[in-house]
Design a protein around this motif. Structure first.
Motif, PDB file in Angstrom:
ATOM      1  N   SER A 171     -14.908  23.249   8.668  1.00 46.09           N
ATOM      2  CA  SER A 171     -14.090  22.059   8.895  1.00 46.09           C
ATOM      3  C   SER A 171     -13.175  21.871   7.700  1.00 46.09           C
ATOM      4  N   GLY A 172     -12.131  21.042   7.895  1.00 45.40           N
ATOM      5  CA  GLY A 172     -11.205  20.793   6.806  1.00 45.40           C
ATOM      6  C   GLY A 172      -9.942  21.609   6.910  1.00 45.40           C
ATOM      7  N   ASN A 173      -8.904  21.130   6.237  1.00 44.25           N
ATOM      8  CA  ASN A 173      -7.606  21.798   6.222  1.00 44.25           C
ATOM      9  C   ASN A 173      -7.522  22.802   5.087  1.00 44.25           C
ATOM     10  N   ILE A 174      -6.462  23.603   5.124  1.00 42.12           N
ATOM     11  CA  ILE A 174      -6.026  24.352   3.948  1.00 42.12           C
ATOM     12  C   ILE A 174      -4.706  23.744   3.509  1.00 42.12           C
ATOM     13  N   SER A 175      -4.677  23.240   2.294  1.00 46.76           N
ATOM     14  CA  SER A 175      -3.487  22.625   1.726  1.00 46.76           C
ATOM     15  C   SER A 175      -2.862  23.609   0.746  1.00 46.76           C
ATOM     16  N   VAL A 176      -1.619  24.021   1.039  1.00 45.35           N
ATOM     17  CA  VAL A 176      -1.017  25.146   0.316  1.00 45.35           C
ATOM     18  C   VAL A 176       0.060  24.664  -0.645  1.00 45.35           C
ATOM     19  N   GLY A 177      -0.120  24.991  -1.918  1.00 47.73           N
ATOM     20  CA  GLY A 177       0.912  24.779  -2.919  1.00 47.73           C
ATOM     21  C   GLY A 177       1.723  26.047  -3.086  1.00 47.73           C
ATOM     22  N   SER A 178       1.213  26.972  -3.927  1.00 51.82           N
ATOM     23  CA  SER A 178       1.886  28.249  -4.151  1.00 51.82           C
ATOM     24  C   SER A 178       0.866  29.376  -4.044  1.00 51.82           C
ATOM     25  N   VAL A 179       1.106  30.306  -3.102  1.00 47.42           N
ATOM     26  CA  VAL A 179       0.216  31.441  -2.885  1.00 47.42           C
ATOM     27  C   VAL A 179       1.061  32.705  -2.850  1.00 47.42           C
ATOM     28  N   SER A 180       0.631  33.718  -3.598  1.00 42.85           N
ATOM     29  CA  SER A 180       1.397  34.964  -3.682  1.00 42.85           C
ATOM     30  C   SER A 180       0.456  36.159  -3.621  1.00 42.85           C
ATOM     31  N   GLY A 181       0.800  37.144  -2.789  1.00 42.81           N
ATOM     32  CA  GLY A 181       0.032  38.373  -2.693  1.00 42.81           C
ATOM     33  C   GLY A 181       0.763  39.355  -1.799  1.00 42.81           C
ATOM     34  N   THR A 182       0.269  40.580  -1.728  1.00 41.57           N
ATOM     35  CA  THR A 182       0.883  41.561  -0.838  1.00 41.57           C
ATOM     36  C   THR A 182       0.728  41.124   0.613  1.00 41.57           C
ATOM     37  N   VAL A 183      -0.508  40.800   0.994  1.00 41.60           N
ATOM     38  CA  VAL A 183      -0.798  40.227   2.303  1.00 41.60           C
ATOM     39  C   VAL A 183      -1.524  38.910   2.073  1.00 41.60           C
ATOM     40  N   VAL A 184      -1.068  37.845   2.730  1.00 48.91           N
ATOM     41  CA  VAL A 184      -1.708  36.531   2.623  1.00 48.91           C
ATOM     42  C   VAL A 184      -2.257  36.155   3.987  1.00 48.91           C
ATOM     43  N   THR A 185      -3.563  35.873   4.033  1.00 47.23           N
ATOM     44  CA  THR A 185      -4.228  35.498   5.271  1.00 47.23           C
ATOM     45  C   THR A 185      -4.916  34.150   5.067  1.00 47.23           C
ATOM     46  N   LEU A 186      -4.533  33.161   5.873  1.00 50.41           N
ATOM     47  CA  LEU A 186      -5.103  31.827   5.780  1.00 50.41           C
ATOM     48  C   LEU A 186      -5.765  31.475   7.102  1.00 50.41           C
ATOM     49  N   GLY A 187      -6.966  30.903   7.036  1.00 48.29           N
ATOM     50  CA  GLY A 187      -7.664  30.524   8.251  1.00 48.29           C
ATOM     51  C   GLY A 187      -8.370  29.190   8.105  1.00 48.29           C
TER      52      GLY A 187
END
Length: 204
Positions: free
Chosen positions: A154-170
């Protein structure tokens, strides 16, 4: 065991030149801020420092989890810096900083909501997970690696700054949201996401 003293901080290890291995062999509870410094740190037992700060530094090696999915650190906040990797199961409110200066990964699995102030690798992946609360990613940079971040139950993902070759958020039951207004949120070659609700982060 329980360490109780009249000071505000406990430091174990040689801050300037520690090179040996520190092993947390069993359950350790302290009433103060706790710092462990060595060449490497092996966590077989749980460190508990409620409402305080735990700082782990592996100057030449890694901070490793040797008790499978059992909790390693319970504290208000954690700072974990190493040369070759950080792998911990935690119950914390804030990951103040996790940094791997050489080649190695960061893998943090947290019980409850988690705010990640800074997580950085020099050459490796970053995996972050929280259950039962929002995962806040203020600054996450995986140089030469991928970023995987999940709010697992449960809960959100709150995104500020994310950097990578592949970014996967769930986010299993929440949203993936923008926490820095009009500023770019995600820098990557490939971005994938899976959320139960609305998604708002921006990326090039």
């Amino acid at each position: 065991s329980k360490l109780v003293d009249g000071f505000s901080d406990i430091t174990i290890g040689r801050v300037a030149d520690g090179t040996g291995t520190i092993t947390v062999a069993g359950a350790t509870s302290v009433n103060d801020n706790l710092t462990l410094v060595g060449g490497s740190i092996v966590s077989s037992g749980a460190i508990t420092s409620n409402n305080n700060t735990v700082t782990l530094t592996a100057r030449t090696g890694a901070i490793t989890d040797s008790n499978s999915v059992t909790n390693n650190v319970t504290a208000a906040s954690l700072t974990a810096n190493s040369a070759t990797g950080v792998d911990l199961d935690t119950t914390i409110t804030t990951l103040t900083a996790a940094d791997v200066s050489g080649t190695g990964v960061i893998d943090i699995s947290n019980t409850g909501a988690l705010g990640v102030t800074s997580a950085t690798t020099n050459n490796g992946n970053i995996t972050l997970a929280s259950d039962s609360g929002t995962l806040t990613l203020t600054s996450v940079t995986a140089t030469g690696g991928n970023v995987i971040a999940n709010a697992t139950t449960s809960g959100n993902i709150s995104v500020g700054s994310v950097s990578g070759t592949v970014v996967t958020l769930g986010s299993a039951a929440g949203a993936i949201t923008d926490s820095n207004s009009g500023t770019n949120n995600i820098t990557c070659l490939l971005y994938t996401s899976d959320a139960g609700n609305e998604q708002k982060p921006t990326h090039p």
